[in-house]
Write a protein that holds these residues in place. Structure first.
Motif, short mmCIF file in Angstrom:
data_model
loop_
_atom_site.label_atom_id
_atom_site.label_comp_id
_atom_site.label_asym_id
_atom_site.label_seq_id
_atom_site.Cartn_x
_atom_site.Cartn_y
_atom_site.Cartn_z
N GLY A 1 0.96 -1.38 -0.26
CA GLY A 1 -0.41 -0.02 -0.45
C GLY A 1 1.02 1.36 0.00
O GLY A 1 2.05 1.64 -0.27
N GLY B 1 2.98 1.03 3.48
CA GLY B 1 3.58 0.28 3.77
C GLY B 1 4.49 -0.03 2.54
O GLY B 1 6.09 -0.27 2.77
N LEU C 1 3.76 -8.41 3.41
CA LEU C 1 3.47 -9.28 3.65
C LEU C 1 1.97 -8.85 2.55
O LEU C 1 1.74 -7.44 3.11
N ARG D 1 -6.80 -0.86 6.01
CA ARG D 1 -6.83 0.30 5.65
C ARG D 1 -7.47 0.99 6.58
O ARG D 1 -6.91 0.62 7.75
N LEU E 1 0.91 2.41 12.13
CA LEU E 1 0.16 3.60 11.63
C LEU E 1 -1.26 3.61 12.06
O LEU E 1 -1.68 2.55 12.13
N SER F 1 -4.41 7.12 13.78
CA SER F 1 -5.00 7.58 13.59
C SER F 1 -4.82 8.80 14.77
O SER F 1 -5.50 8.42 16.02
N SER G 1 -0.82 8.81 13.49
CA SER G 1 -0.56 10.16 11.92
C SER G 1 -2.04 11.32 11.47
O SER G 1 -2.98 10.49 12.16
N1 LIG Z 1 -4.77 9.00 4.08
C1 LIG Z 1 -4.26 9.48 5.12
O1 LIG Z 1 -5.27 10.84 5.77
C2 LIG Z 1 -3.76 8.82 6.67
C3 LIG Z 1 -3.50 9.10 7.90
C4 LIG Z 1 -3.62 9.12 9.21
C5 LIG Z 1 -3.60 7.69 9.06
N2 LIG Z 1 -4.41 6.94 8.27
C6 LIG Z 1 -3.54 5.32 8.53
O2 LIG Z 1 -3.40 4.61 7.66
C7 LIG Z 1 -3.52 3.45 6.87
C8 LIG Z 1 -3.36 3.40 5.54
O3 LIG Z 1 -2.26 3.45 4.89
P1 LIG Z 1 -2.13 3.11 3.09
O4 LIG Z 1 -2.85 4.48 2.39
O5 LIG Z 1 -0.72 3.11 3.72
O6 LIG Z 1 -3.45 1.68 2.94
P2 LIG Z 1 -3.24 1.36 1.77
O7 LIG Z 1 -2.92 1.99 0.50
O8 LIG Z 1 -4.78 1.17 1.37
O9 LIG Z 1 -3.22 -0.11 2.13
C9 LIG Z 1 -3.30 -1.07 2.91
C10 LIG Z 1 -3.19 -2.42 2.82
O10 LIG Z 1 -3.25 -2.88 3.59
C11 LIG Z 1 -3.62 -4.25 2.72
N3 LIG Z 1 -4.37 -5.41 3.11
C12 LIG Z 1 -5.46 -5.03 3.04
N4 LIG Z 1 -6.55 -6.20 3.68
C13 LIG Z 1 -5.63 -7.11 3.97
C14 LIG Z 1 -5.53 -8.45 4.08
N5 LIG Z 1 -6.61 -8.55 4.74
N6 LIG Z 1 -4.32 -9.39 4.26
C15 LIG Z 1 -3.93 -8.81 4.15
N7 LIG Z 1 -3.35 -7.55 3.16
C16 LIG Z 1 -4.76 -6.65 3.47
C17 LIG Z 1 -3.49 -4.42 1.19
O11 LIG Z 1 -2.89 -5.34 0.65
P3 LIG Z 1 -2.48 -6.05 -0.23
O12 LIG Z 1 -3.80 -5.45 -1.74
O13 LIG Z 1 -1.53 -6.22 -1.26
O14 LIG Z 1 -2.94 -7.53 0.43
C18 LIG Z 1 -3.34 -3.06 0.80
O15 LIG Z 1 -1.33 -2.31 0.54
C19 LIG Z 1 -4.95 3.24 7.89
O16 LIG Z 1 -5.28 2.53 8.58
C20 LIG Z 1 -5.36 4.63 7.69
O17 LIG Z 1 -5.91 4.83 8.82
C21 LIG Z 1 -4.34 7.84 6.74
#
Ligand SMILES: NC(=O)c1ccc[n+]([C@@H]2O[C@H](COP(=O)([O-])OP(=O)(O)OC[C@H]3O[C@@H](n4cnc5c(N)ncnc54)[C@H](OP(=O)(O)O)[C@@H]3O)[C@@H](O)[C@H]2O)c1
Length: 302
Positions: free
Chosen positions: A15, A18, A35, A79, A105, A107, A152
């Motif tokens: 993601g 990550g 992973l 997520r 990570l 919020s 964050s």
């Molecule tokens: N965006 C913001 O402004 C912000 C601010 C503060 C905190 N956050 C936090 O940041 C996090 C999201 O980060 P991001 O944007 O980097 O996430 P992302 O791009 O949506 O990536 C999430 C990852 O989770 C993995 N995943 C989801 N379901 C899974 C499962 N069942 N088994 C294994 N892997 C799974 C997916 O991997 P695969 O598809 O490769 O398996 C995906 O790569 C959240 O917790 C969010 O609350 C975000």
């Protein structure tokens, strides 16, 4: 002799965050296990140079033990909203495998929607971000594993966020937060701070707030993305009701998603944090830094 690097498993490795964390570890010569539960994810990780890619589904606990075998520290990113089960399963597998440290990570929404609310609200959190991160954090604390919870605030790329992106990309930042701004944080700073806390020998503070260096108001956000896109972006102030209706009609989201940003409209303003500067030994990057890296020409502001 220096201690060898810990063996690190990055969950959510494919993601946005990550992937940056994996890159940061590889840049430091630290081997990474990534992973993923998807073919796309495995491809992205291999292309980045992650040699140890494990396939497992956080919703299927039986698939998890091999991924955690021999792991010292886990980076937990999944997520953004909803069911905490994937994170709770990951923590269970980590504890079962004898993992020493979990860096998660999380919020900064939790400061307003979890820390000070009663058991009744915790049982049915109205904020979908709190519904995930609140129980997940509690589970990590209760597990007894050493941990760092990185709370964050909003990442600077809010044009990619479904709550703001459809407006910005159509030339209008739909804004229900009135005169409140967001202390937008650079996603690379979040990732580099996570890398620091994965590698540092001792945990000093188990819960940290991550923010950018200052609060950015709606006008500045709109002007920044306007400059980046080469076409103006106006601010469209709306009530929370109107924002919910807009999310449903235009962004394809439920009205209730408006609750995700509601806490940021309420005083007191979100405090700024120096946790990034303390981890990285330099100031946090600015919103202008972020825009300029995306191809903008935005002068720095004090
Ligand atoms: N965006 C913001 O402004 C912000 C601010 C503060 C905190 N956050 C936090 O940041 C996090 C999201 O980060 P991001 O944007 O980097 O996430 P992302 O791009 O949506 O990536 C999430 C990852 O989770 C993995 N995943 C989801 N379901 C899974 C499962 N069942 N088994 C294994 N892997 C799974 C997916 O991997 P695969 O598809 O490769 O398996 C995906 O790569 C959240 O917790 C969010 O609350 C975000």
């Amino acid at each position: 002799m220096n201690d060898p690097s810990p063996t690190i498993l990055v969950i959510g490795a494919s993601g946005r965050t990550g992937w940056r964390i994996c890159r940061g570890l590889l840049d430091r010569g630290v081997p990474v296990r990534g992973l993923t539960h998807s073919d796309d994810g495995a491809g992205r990780l291999s292309a980045l140079g992650v040699r140890d890619v494990v396939r497992a589904d956080l919703l299927d606990p039986a698939t998890l033990p091999p991924a955690f075998e021999g792991v010292d520290h886990v980076m937990l990113v999944t997520r953004s909203i909803g069911d905490p089960t994937p994170e709770i399963n990951a923590v269970g597998a980590a504890v079962g495998a004898g993992v020493r440290r979990v860096v998660k990570l999380s919020s900064d929404i939790l400061y307003r929607t979890w820390d000070d609310v009663d058991e009744h609200e915790r049982a049915q959190p109205p904020n979908p971000v709190a519904a995930l991160h609140g129980p997940s954090e509690d589970h990590i604390r209760a597990s007894g594993v050493e941990h760092v919870l990185l709370r964050s605030t909003w990442f600077a790329g809010i044009d990619e966020n479904p709550l703001f992106g459809p407006g910005i990309n159509a030339g209008g930042l739909v804004w229900p937060l009135g005169s409140s701004g967001l202390a937008l944080v650079h996603p690379d700073d979040v990732a580099e701070t996570a890398v620091h806390h994965l590698l540092v020998p001792e945990v000093q503070e188990p819960t940290l707030r991550l923010t950018g260096p200052r609060e950015i108001g709606a006008e500045e956000i709109a002007a920044g993305f306007g400059a980046l896109r080469g076409s103006p972006v106006e601010v469209r102030p709306v009530s929370f009701d109107a924002y919910g209706a807009w999310l449903e009609a235009v962004a394809g989201m439920p009205r209730s998603a408006a609750r995700i940003i509601e806490p940021y409209a309420e005083p007191p303003r979100v405090p700024l944090s120096d946790a990034i500067e303390r981890a990285l030994g330099r100031p946090a990057r600015t919103f202008a830094d972020y825009l300029n890296e995306q191809g903008g020409h935005v002068p720095p502001r004090s």
